[in-house]
Design a protein around this motif. Structure first.
Motif, mmCIF file in Angstrom:
data_model
loop_
_atom_site.group_PDB
_atom_site.id
_atom_site.type_symbol
_atom_site.label_atom_id
_atom_site.label_comp_id
_atom_site.label_asym_id
_atom_site.label_seq_id
_atom_site.Cartn_x
_atom_site.Cartn_y
_atom_site.Cartn_z
ATOM 1 N N ALA A 53 30.946 37.799 46.517
ATOM 2 C CA ALA A 53 31.201 39.082 46.605
ATOM 3 C C ALA A 53 30.702 39.930 45.803
ATOM 4 O O ALA A 53 30.620 40.986 46.042
ATOM 5 N N ASP A 54 30.380 39.546 44.581
ATOM 6 C CA ASP A 54 30.187 40.109 43.422
ATOM 7 C C ASP A 54 28.450 40.695 43.847
ATOM 8 O O ASP A 54 28.256 41.820 43.189
ATOM 9 N N ARG A 65 35.838 44.342 48.653
ATOM 10 C CA ARG A 65 35.196 43.483 47.745
ATOM 11 C C ARG A 65 36.102 42.481 47.624
ATOM 12 O O ARG A 65 36.019 41.273 47.490
ATOM 13 N N VAL A 72 28.374 46.923 49.181
ATOM 14 C CA VAL A 72 29.716 47.714 49.935
ATOM 15 C C VAL A 72 29.113 49.117 49.726
ATOM 16 O O VAL A 72 29.052 49.639 48.706
ATOM 17 N N ASP A 116 32.615 50.161 42.757
ATOM 18 C CA ASP A 116 32.555 49.332 44.142
ATOM 19 C C ASP A 116 31.818 50.045 45.302
ATOM 20 O O ASP A 116 31.653 49.425 46.183
#
Ligand code: PEP
Length: 259
Positions: free
Chosen positions: A211-212, A199, A216, A235
């Motif tokens: 990215a937030d 991330r 993932v 994450d």
């Protein structure tokens, strides 16, 4: 930012059409429709099974998408044995796994090939097929202590030449090669460390906000016994599931762990 988890089954080279239809029907029978509010679910069968499996879920109105395990970047032409993005769209694929470690190792796919596939998927904007970009280190790289640098380089290579508008709906799957099909899962802490680093790389490439919002996943011997702890990591936004996705009961238990 709360990200909606994605649980995706990678059936690999398993199941004839008849077997695939039975497995899809079993998943469908166990699936509660309202789970779709909290989790996205997909299965990625072999190409020949995509349409029959999609038909089962559509007929039952079961909110499970289908995805492919690979794609070629050219839209059509003399590429014997390959399948194009328009073909996947025609079937109604929502996702496409790109750069799985088995393709990198057994079929010599390079970072450049992965990037060509990702950019081709991003270029097709109507009814997009979202890449699930697989990255992950070998045991030798982990033992050497360069895992984070290795995965960082794979992510940068996969997304080279793309921007946040394209990337925001892409998915990255962290799949340590030593954990795939081996029964040896990364610990939740190991998986979290690398997913957080991924991330951070995505934030450098596309900005923190993008990215937030990107998902993932972790993949590598995830099953109904270890999914809870892995999916609880901040994450880790879901799982790419190989072996355990071939048993409807196990796959559905993993989906439940993501609720
Ligand atoms: C995979 O192939 O993407 C995978 C994670 O396999 P397994 O769950 O069997 O380790």
């Amino acid at each position: 930012m709360t990200r909606k988890p994605l649980i995706a089954g990678n059936w690999k080279m398993n199941n004839t059409i008849a077997q695939a239809v039975v497995l899809a029907q079993e998943v469908s029978n166990l699936f509660e429709r309202d789970w779709a509010d909290a989790v996205d679910v997909a299965v990625c069968p072999p190409y020949v099974d995509l349409k029959p499996v999609k038909t089962v879920f559509e007929f039952d109105k079961t909110p499970v998408s289908v995805g492919a395990q690979n794609v070629y970047w050219e839209p059509s032409g003399a590429y014997t044995g390959e399948i194009s993005i328009p073909m996947l769209k025609d079937i109604g694929c929502r996702y496409c796994i790109v750069g799985h470690s088995e393709r990198r190792t057994l079929f010599h796919e390079t970072n450049e090939d992965v990037n060509d596939k990702v950019r081709a998927l991003f270029a097709d904007k109507v009814q997009p097929v979202h890449p699930i970009v697989c990255v992950g280190e070998s045991l030798a790289v982990r033992d050497e202590g360069t895992c984070l640098e290795f995965v960082d380089a794979q992510v940068r290579a996969a997304f080279a030449g793309t921007d946040e508008v394209d990337a925001k709906d892409a998915v990255v799957a962290y799949e340590p090669v030593w954990a795939i099909g081996t029964g040896r899962t990364a610990t939740p802490e190991q998986a979290q460390e690398v997913c957080a680093a991924i991330r951070a790389t995505l934030a450098e490439l596309f900005g923190a906000e993008c990215a937030d919002g990107m998902r993932v996943l972790y993949g590598g011997s995830m099953n109904e016994g270890n999914a809870d702890l892995l999916l609880a990591q901040p994450d880790i936004d879901g799982g790419l599931i190989g072996g355990a996705s071939l048993k409807a009961g196990s796959f559905v238990e993993i989906v439940k762990a993501a609720l």
